[in-house]
Design a protein around this motif. Structure first.
Motif, short mmCIF file in Angstrom:
data_model
loop_
_atom_site.label_atom_id
_atom_site.label_comp_id
_atom_site.label_asym_id
_atom_site.label_seq_id
_atom_site.Cartn_x
_atom_site.Cartn_y
_atom_site.Cartn_z
N ASP A 118 0.87 -0.91 -0.07
CA ASP A 118 -0.07 0.08 -0.15
C ASP A 118 1.02 1.05 -0.04
O ASP A 118 1.61 1.53 0.95
N GLY A 121 -0.42 6.61 -2.18
CA GLY A 121 -1.35 7.03 -1.15
C GLY A 121 -1.94 8.56 -1.37
O GLY A 121 -2.26 9.00 -0.20
N PRO A 122 -1.85 9.26 -2.70
CA PRO A 122 -2.28 10.60 -2.63
C PRO A 122 -3.47 10.72 -2.42
O PRO A 122 -4.40 9.88 -2.42
N ASN A 123 -3.99 12.03 -1.70
CA ASN A 123 -5.38 12.30 -1.65
C ASN A 123 -5.66 12.73 -2.84
O ASN A 123 -5.28 13.18 -3.69
N HIS A 158 -4.05 3.00 -2.99
CA HIS A 158 -5.03 3.48 -2.03
C HIS A 158 -5.23 5.15 -1.94
O HIS A 158 -4.62 5.63 -0.83
N GLY A 160 -6.95 8.63 -1.16
CA GLY A 160 -7.85 9.08 -0.23
C GLY A 160 -8.78 10.08 -1.02
O GLY A 160 -8.68 10.90 -1.48
N TYR A 327 -11.23 7.98 7.74
CA TYR A 327 -10.08 7.52 7.29
C TYR A 327 -9.76 5.95 8.05
O TYR A 327 -9.51 5.22 7.26
N ASP A 331 -9.77 2.54 6.10
CA ASP A 331 -8.63 1.44 6.26
C ASP A 331 -8.79 -0.02 6.53
O ASP A 331 -8.50 -0.98 6.10
N TYR A 349 2.43 -1.23 4.63
CA TYR A 349 2.17 0.11 4.30
C TYR A 349 2.94 0.97 4.34
O TYR A 349 3.75 1.32 5.63
N VAL A 351 4.05 4.34 4.37
CA VAL A 351 3.24 5.52 4.70
C VAL A 351 4.15 6.38 5.69
O VAL A 351 4.93 5.74 6.50
N GLN A 355 2.11 8.84 10.64
CA GLN A 355 0.63 8.28 10.84
C GLN A 355 1.10 6.95 11.72
O GLN A 355 0.15 6.09 11.48
N HIS A 358 -2.10 6.08 13.96
CA HIS A 358 -3.29 5.86 12.89
C HIS A 358 -3.33 4.40 12.59
O HIS A 358 -4.17 3.83 12.83
N LEU A 359 -2.15 4.16 12.09
CA LEU A 359 -2.05 2.74 11.57
C LEU A 359 -2.16 1.54 13.00
O LEU A 359 -2.60 0.31 12.61
N1 ARG Z 1 -4.03 9.37 1.99
C1 ARG Z 1 -3.33 9.15 2.77
C2 ARG Z 1 -2.61 10.56 2.97
O1 ARG Z 1 -2.40 11.32 2.15
C3 ARG Z 1 -2.07 8.29 2.64
C4 ARG Z 1 -2.78 6.84 2.63
C5 ARG Z 1 -1.80 5.88 3.34
N2 ARG Z 1 -2.32 4.51 3.28
C6 ARG Z 1 -3.17 4.11 4.12
N3 ARG Z 1 -3.65 2.73 3.74
N4 ARG Z 1 -3.69 4.68 5.09
O2 ARG Z 1 -2.13 10.79 4.24
#
Ligand code: ARG
Length: 592
Positions: A118, A121-123, A158, A160, A327, A331, A349, A351, A355, A358-359
């Motif tokens: 994973d 991961g862009p939003n 993945h 966002g 979020y 996930d 992941y 990342v 984070q 969160h994870l």
């Molecule tokens: N979209 C998230 C961000 O911009 C990152 C995603 C990471 N992957 C996940 N499964 N949470 O911070």
């Protein structure tokens, strides 16, 4: 089988015969290359466990190791370290075997797992910027590494694309262009026809709108409330919002694809949070019914803290009090999908380290909720930040966030300047030269990143990254290209590679020994999920090659057996470098 493994296979039974655990026979690369090729330190631990004298135990083990074809000398150093020097001909045989193997004698795993990486991961609705760089570069390398080892490996971006920012953008657009049909709650597709196919916004529009609306939400609770409602309505299927969301999605993906492509980052799946939208509601209901989630002020939470936690972990939020999902919810549902539909054994992941909480909450909740079976694993492959020379997160000179596309242009420009300076690729057709500049620029960027351990922050130093000397991407590319040109010259001169024979020159032997370490190096990089192990080793291979080439004048060598052996060694070196650079996601130009 790798050389190190062959040695371990000799020592393990020798330790076992001494009545201690065979794992003490593990052989490692020598810490003192001037003394030996490999070493085995097991006698110290084994002696301690067995209450024996370590030196005496080492002696006894040596008495049991008899392999004159493989081992040239064994001696005991200090309190009981065993130093191992390998027979030259055996070393040559290892190199020769690697040269004849597609996989360079790196075994594929015997029991492949399904590994989901994973990363990226862009939003949605945001242009990619320097903050997305590491997730993309490290993730791509980790994916390639696991795939090469034979795992069923799937890279998923993945995105966002299902959270509050979506509702915020809807509100911002509504305030700017209230006349758009998407906002008309009474719009009837049957009677009025489908929603327009043309997007009302570009990605640039969205990127401009996003900071404006986040600011507005922060300042005005009423706007924030509208964004919450819009998010809830979108998540619950309001048709106009879904149609608008699809436009946001499509314009984002089109642009982001281009940037990732320029970076040489390829996703197998372009899934996102929204992919699991239909799983959210049933998942939450199930958790409530099972008693693993509870209501708290109208919200639904899962308690994830454990008695042994030094600092209590806050509960994970499954739904907000208005019923909208977060979020964490997406996930969790994504883990459920990956396990049920894709057979995930391991989720990596890649990342940002920030984070981590969160994870950790998500991973714990996944176990508590029974989404993640005991035999499947999930890991946070954390990374640090890219800093500027001031030690703070990298910014443009104007203090803004640098777009990825601009960053790629920047490194390409730097690479072009370096090519000019060093008279490299001189006189090539302009198109080829431009392509080389791009490849070199991206290599500078990627290697500059991947040569650091992923968890450390690093300073973005374009000058250093793009140099053709030192531990850089361009140096490694240049080394590989130089080897290609040597091989071309040899082949033009009618020379052919043949069996690799025992080394006669120290630099030649060093190179063979280095190349023989490929299997362990690749496995170590995978075990640690650390591409910098590959980067470091690639640099060592290149410098060993350069020393070898300085001492062994291949094209003018009179002894044809030696010459043919060298050519095969050179070609093996190229194959090893090519494999390593590919695992790092770095392309090699044909010539430069
Ligand atoms: N979209 C998230 C961000 O911009 C990152 C995603 C990471 N992957 C996940 N499964 N949470 O911070």
């Amino acid at each position: 089988m790798s050389l190190q493994q062959q040695l371990t296979d000799l020592f393990a039974p020798a330790f076992a015969a001494e009545g201690v655990d065979p794992s003490f026979g593990a052989v490692a690369v020598s810490q003192r290359p001037e003394l030996a090729d490999y070493q085995c330190n097991g006698a110290l631990g084994a002696a301690k466990a067995a209450g024996r004298n370590p030196r005496a135990l080492a002696e006894a083990v040596l008495g049991r190791v008899d392999a004159p074809d493989l081992i040239a000398s064994l001696d005991i150093a200090g309190p009981g370290f065993i130093n191992i020097t390998v027979v030259d001909a055996a070393l040559a045989a290892v190199a020769d075997s690697m040269a004849g193997s597609d996989r360079l004698d790196v075994d594929a795993v015997s029991e492949p797992s399904t590994v989901i990486v994973d990363y990226g991961g862009p939003n949605m609705s945001k242009a990619l910027h320097v903050g997305h760089l590491r997730a993309a570069i490290i993730g791509e390398s980790v994916k390639r590494l696991f795939r090469f080892l034979g795992h069923e490996t799937i890279g998923d971006i993945h995105m966002g694309d299902w959270g509050m920012p979506m509702g915020q953008l809807i509100v911002e657009l509504q305030d700017r262009r209230p006349e758009l049909v998407y906002f008309d709650a009474g719009y009837d597709v049957e009677a009025n026809g489908p929603y327009p196919t043309e997007s009302p916004v570009t990605l640039d529009d969205l990127s401009e709108m996003y900071p404006v609306i986040t600011q507005r939400c922060a300042e005005d609770p009423e706007v924030a409330e509208r964004a919450r409602v819009a998010t809830f309505e979108l998540q619950n299927g309001r048709a106009g919002y879904l149609a608008l969301w699809q436009h946001f999605h499509d314009v984002s993906v089109t642009e982001q694809r281009k940037d990732f492509e320029a970076l040489g980052v390829e996703f197998d799946l372009w899934y996102g949070e929204s992919t699991v939208r239909d799983r959210l509601e049933p998942m939450v209901q199930r958790a409530l019914a099972a008693g693993v989630a509870r209501e708290s002020d109208g919200a639904v939470v899962v308690d994830v803290t454990r008695p042994e936690d030094k600092k209590e972990l806050p509960p994970l939020l499954l739904t907000r009090s208005d019923g909208s999902y977060l979020y964490s919810t997406t996930d969790l549902a994504t883990i459920e999908m990956r396990v049920q539909d894709m057979g995930m054994d391991l989720g990596l992941y890649v990342v940002d380290a920030r984070q981590g909480l969160h994870l950790e909450q998500v991973f714990r909740a996944a176990r508590i909720m029974g989404i993640l079976p005991d035999d499947a694993g999930v890991e946070h492959i954390a990374f640090g930040t890219v800093n500027g020379k001031d030690g703070k997160p990298f910014k443009t000179r104007e203090g803004g966030v640098l777009r990825l596309a601009d960053l790629i242009a920047l490194v390409t420009d730097a690479a072009r300047a370096r090519l000019d300076e060093a008279n490299i690729a001189e006189g090539y057709p302009p198109q080829e030269r431009e392509e080389i500049a791009r490849q070199v620029g991206v290599a500078a960027l990627k290697f500059g990143d991947l040569s650091n351990h992923r968890t450390s922050n690093y300073i973005f130093d374009l000058e250093r990254f793009s140099a053709f000397e030192g531990k850089t991407g361009p140096y490694l590319q240049y080394s590989a290209v130089r080897i290609k040109s040597i091989l071309r010259k040899a082949s033009d001169g009618g020379l052919e590679a043949r069996d690799i024979v025992a080394p006669t020159v120290a630099q030649e032997r060093d190179l063979m020994l280095r190349l023989a370490r490929l299997p362990e190096t690749i496995n170590r990089a995978a075990d640690l999920r650390a591409p910098n192990v590959l980067a470091e080793y690639a640099y060592e291979v290149a410098t060993d090659f350069s020393r070898f080439y300085e001492h062994c004048h291949i094209l003018s060598e009179p002894d044809s057996v030696r010459q043919a052996s060298w050519l095969r060694l050179v070609s093996l070196t190229l194959d090893v470098l090519t494999r390593l650079l590919d695992l790092l996601g770095i392309e090699i130009p044909d010539r430069m």
